[in-house]
Design a protein around this motif. Structure first.
Motif, PDB file in Angstrom:
ATOM      1  N   ALA A 259       0.820  -1.207   0.000  1.00 22.09           N
ATOM      2  CA  ALA A 259       0.000   0.000   0.000  1.00 22.09           C
ATOM      3  C   ALA A 259       0.854   1.258   0.000  1.00 22.09           C
ATOM      4  N   ILE A 260       1.938   1.256   0.762  1.00 23.72           N
ATOM      5  CA  ILE A 260       2.823   2.417   0.796  1.00 23.72           C
ATOM      6  C   ILE A 260       3.438   2.648  -0.581  1.00 23.72           C
ATOM      7  N   ALA A 261       3.886   1.570  -1.213  1.00 17.07           N
ATOM      8  CA  ALA A 261       4.459   1.692  -2.559  1.00 17.07           C
ATOM      9  C   ALA A 261       3.421   2.214  -3.545  1.00 17.07           C
ATOM     10  N   ALA A 262       2.185   1.737  -3.424  1.00 16.94           N
ATOM     11  CA  ALA A 262       1.118   2.215  -4.305  1.00 16.94           C
ATOM     12  C   ALA A 262       0.858   3.699  -4.078  1.00 16.94           C
ATOM     13  N   ARG A 263       0.813   4.101  -2.818  1.00 18.14           N
ATOM     14  CA  ARG A 263       0.577   5.513  -2.494  1.00 18.14           C
ATOM     15  C   ARG A 263       1.669   6.409  -3.065  1.00 18.14           C
ATOM     16  N   GLU A 264       2.896   5.977  -2.968  1.00 22.33           N
ATOM     17  CA  GLU A 264       4.017   6.825  -3.358  1.00 22.33           C
ATOM     18  C   GLU A 264       4.277   6.841  -4.854  1.00 22.33           C
ATOM     19  N   THR A 265       3.685   5.898  -5.584  1.00 22.41           N
ATOM     20  CA  THR A 265       3.891   5.855  -7.042  1.00 22.41           C
ATOM     21  C   THR A 265       2.624   6.136  -7.835  1.00 22.41           C
ATOM     22  N   GLY A 266       1.476   6.068  -7.189  1.00 23.19           N
ATOM     23  CA  GLY A 266       0.218   6.330  -7.875  1.00 23.19           C
ATOM     24  C   GLY A 266      -0.363   5.165  -8.631  1.00 23.19           C
ATOM     25  N   VAL A 267       0.164   3.953  -8.435  1.00 23.61           N
ATOM     26  CA  VAL A 267      -0.412   2.800  -9.119  1.00 23.61           C
ATOM     27  C   VAL A 267      -1.652   2.307  -8.378  1.00 23.61           C
ATOM     28  N   ALA A 268      -2.571   1.719  -9.121  1.00 29.66           N
ATOM     29  CA  ALA A 268      -3.722   1.074  -8.513  1.00 29.66           C
ATOM     30  C   ALA A 268      -3.272  -0.212  -7.827  1.00 29.66           C
ATOM     31  N   ILE A 269      -4.077  -0.686  -6.888  1.00 32.53           N
ATOM     32  CA  ILE A 269      -3.717  -1.887  -6.140  1.00 32.53           C
ATOM     33  C   ILE A 269      -4.964  -2.701  -5.835  1.00 32.53           C
ATOM     34  N   ALA A 270      -4.810  -4.023  -5.857  1.00 26.95           N
ATOM     35  CA  ALA A 270      -5.895  -4.938  -5.504  1.00 26.95           C
ATOM     36  C   ALA A 270      -5.500  -5.743  -4.280  1.00 26.95           C
ATOM     37  N   SER A 271      -6.459  -6.043  -3.446  1.00 26.78           N
ATOM     38  CA  SER A 271      -6.218  -6.884  -2.277  1.00 26.78           C
ATOM     39  C   SER A 271      -6.229  -8.347  -2.670  1.00 26.78           C
ATOM     40  N   GLY A 272      -5.737  -9.180  -1.769  1.00 22.59           N
ATOM     41  CA  GLY A 272      -6.012 -10.598  -1.884  1.00 22.59           C
ATOM     42  C   GLY A 272      -7.462 -10.856  -1.485  1.00 22.59           C
ATOM     43  N   SER A 273      -7.903 -12.092  -1.592  1.00 23.15           N
ATOM     44  CA  SER A 273      -9.291 -12.416  -1.267  1.00 23.15           C
ATOM     45  C   SER A 273      -9.600 -12.057   0.182  1.00 23.15           C
ATOM     46  N   VAL A 274     -10.652 -11.244   0.372  1.00 27.10           N
ATOM     47  CA  VAL A 274     -11.027 -10.812   1.713  1.00 27.10           C
ATOM     48  C   VAL A 274     -12.000 -11.795   2.381  1.00 27.10           C
ATOM     49  N   SER A 275     -12.236 -12.932   1.766  1.00 30.54           N
ATOM     50  CA  SER A 275     -13.202 -13.886   2.315  1.00 30.54           C
ATOM     51  C   SER A 275     -12.899 -14.222   3.766  1.00 30.54           C
ATOM     52  N   ILE A 276     -11.629 -14.419   4.090  1.00 30.43           N
ATOM     53  CA  ILE A 276     -11.242 -14.785   5.447  1.00 30.43           C
ATOM     54  C   ILE A 276     -11.651 -13.715   6.440  1.00 30.43           C
ATOM     55  N   ALA A 277     -11.564 -12.438   6.027  1.00 29.47           N
ATOM     56  CA  ALA A 277     -11.905 -11.338   6.929  1.00 29.47           C
ATOM     57  C   ALA A 277     -13.404 -11.234   7.162  1.00 29.47           C
ATOM     58  N   LEU A 278     -14.213 -11.678   6.203  1.00 25.92           N
ATOM     59  CA  LEU A 278     -15.661 -11.638   6.388  1.00 25.92           C
ATOM     60  C   LEU A 278     -16.103 -12.637   7.447  1.00 25.92           C
ATOM     61  N   GLY A 279     -15.346 -13.725   7.591  1.00 21.03           N
ATOM     62  CA  GLY A 279     -15.660 -14.717   8.608  1.00 21.03           C
ATOM     63  C   GLY A 279     -14.948 -14.483   9.918  1.00 21.03           C
ATOM     64  N   ASP A 280     -13.836 -13.755   9.864  1.00 23.88           N
ATOM     65  CA  ASP A 280     -13.036 -13.505  11.061  1.00 23.88           C
ATOM     66  C   ASP A 280     -12.632 -12.034  11.087  1.00 23.88           C
ATOM     67  N   PRO A 281     -13.457 -11.180  11.701  1.00 23.66           N
ATOM     68  CA  PRO A 281     -13.172  -9.748  11.701  1.00 23.66           C
ATOM     69  C   PRO A 281     -11.821  -9.370  12.312  1.00 23.66           C
ATOM     70  N   SER A 282     -11.233 -10.261  13.098  1.00 23.85           N
ATOM     71  CA  SER A 282      -9.954  -9.933  13.734  1.00 23.85           C
ATOM     72  C   SER A 282      -8.838  -9.759  12.718  1.00 23.85           C
ATOM     73  N   VAL A 283      -8.990 -10.339  11.515  1.00 14.47           N
ATOM     74  CA  VAL A 283      -7.949 -10.188  10.496  1.00 14.47           C
ATOM     75  C   VAL A 283      -8.288  -9.109   9.476  1.00 14.47           C
ATOM     76  N   ALA A 284      -9.433  -8.441   9.660  1.00 14.11           N
ATOM     77  CA  ALA A 284      -9.815  -7.384   8.719  1.00 14.11           C
ATOM     78  C   ALA A 284      -8.743  -6.298   8.590  1.00 14.11           C
ATOM     79  N   PRO A 285      -8.036  -5.919   9.680  1.00 11.90           N
ATOM     80  CA  PRO A 285      -7.010  -4.878   9.530  1.00 11.90           C
ATOM     81  C   PRO A 285      -5.877  -5.256   8.579  1.00 11.90           C
ATOM     82  N   THR A 286      -5.650  -6.552   8.356  1.00  7.38           N
ATOM     83  CA  THR A 286      -4.585  -6.955   7.428  1.00  7.38           C
ATOM     84  C   THR A 286      -4.956  -6.651   5.986  1.00  7.38           C
TER      85      THR A 286
END
Length: 357
Positions: A79-106
């Motif tokens: 994310a820092i690299a994306a911010r500093e260069t202006g490139v778009a970025i995609a996350s990995g699958s967030v499915s795990i975070a929908l079932g376990d909110p404790s990992v949502a910050p990752t």
């Protein structure tokens, strides 16, 4: 545990990069060199339109990871690299975070560290429309990648073997979210038949994500006790093959899978991709040198890509799509048997009103 699986994915994907660049479909594409066609680099624009937005750069950090402490740290650097260069970025699958909110910050770190950037959430095609809305909300996402991964699921020890509901699930997701949906394979390609079906379902954007890069058959097979699916390694079509056989009326195309250099980006753009996703090549950089190293790599690739367009006499991506390219090797053979004529690509500049001799 799912977090352990995410760590395994990063470790095994990175291990595939240590052997160095492998030959893939991009090597079957060569630009015809016209020695007097070059222009000044300061005339080149790399802007591109993707999913209704204007991107400054035609390549992006594609979906990788999230879901554990280690992968959250990787996402922070991305994310820092994306911010500093202006490139778009995609996350990995967030499915795990929908079932376990404790990992949502990752995952949320992608937005927290890059508040004004273009961020794509990522979710599996089998998830519900409500899950799709939650995934978008989690990242305040500008778009939603919906990944299609039947081959990976087949080899994954804990994977699904039920795929018939996927088309209906995708249609529900497309109708439910208020951001653009980008359907994405995970390294096995989207065929002409699949692209037609996606268009019929109302999908406006697709990442063909072909083979030749991170092979999720290899990744998941390494997690199997007997490693008994090795015979499926290399399954699918390359991004180049998918771009070449894309039918009229297909969704707007992005390309990824085995992108190793700015030349590969130029090749995909010349064949019609609106932007090009990079995962494995950037993952190895960020694991070795963190955000700063990836920032520098993206800056270098931006400079190189600009230089390549200048060398080819292309002021922008539209002009790049009129350059002469020769397609050979296994990709040409694939196109021949699929009824795709690639010969005209080698003579595209004949239509230019330039000083061609």
């Amino acid at each position: 545990m799912s977090g352990d699986r995410k760590d395994d994915h990063v470790r095994l994907a990175a291990a595939q990069q240590t052997a160095g660049p492998r030959r893939n479909g991009f090597d079957d594409v060569a630009f015809v060199h016209h020695a007097l066609d070059g222009i000044d680099a300061d005339r080149v624009s790399l802007d591109t339109d993707v999913a209704g937005s204007r991107w400054r750069l035609p390549f992006y950090i594609n979906a990788m990871t999230g879901g554990s402490d280690m992968t959250g740290a990787v996402n922070r650097d991305l994310a820092i690299a994306a911010r500093e260069t202006g490139v778009a970025i995609a996350s990995g699958s967030v499915s795990i975070a929908l079932g376990d909110p404790s990992v949502a910050p990752t995952f949320r770190v992608l937005r927290d560290e890059n508040p004004d950037g273009y961020v794509m959430a990522n979710l599996g095609i089998e998830r519900s429309a409500d899950d799709a809305r939650r995934a978008v909300d989690l990242l305040d996402a500008d778009a939603l990648q919906v990944h299609v991964n039947a081959v990976q699921e087949t080899v994954m020890p804990e994977g699904s073997r039920s795929f018939s509901s996927w088309p209906a699930s995708l249609e529900a997701i497309v109708s439910a979210v208020d951001v653009p949906v980008i359907v994405k394979e995970v390294g096995f390609g989207l065929s002409a038949r699949t692209l037609r079906r996606l268009a019929d379902m109302g999908v406006a954007n697709a990442d063909v994500s072909g083979n030749g890069g991170t092979d999720f058959v290899r990744v998941e097979n390494e997690r199997r006790p007997h490693r008994d699916y090795a015979y499926l390694e290399g399954w699918g079509q390359s991004a180049v093959a998918c771009l070449l056989e894309a039918p009229e009326g297909a969704p707007d195309l992005l390309a990824s899978g085995g992108v190793r250099s700015p030349l590969d980006i130029a090749r995909a753009l010349a064949l019609g991709a609106r932007a090009v996703g990079v995962s494995g090549s950037f993952l190895s950089v960020v694991l070795e040198g963190g955000a700063e190293a990836l920032r520098d790599r993206i800056a270098d690739w931006t400079t190189h890509l600009t230089s390549l367009l200048a060398l080819l006499g292309a002021e922008d991506l539209a002009a790049l799509r009129t350059t002469d390219v020769v397609v050979g090797g296994p990709t040409a053979q694939f196109c021949a048997v699929r009824g795709v004529d690639v010969s005209t690509l080698a003579q595209r500049t004949l239509g230019r009103s330039s000083n061609v001799r």
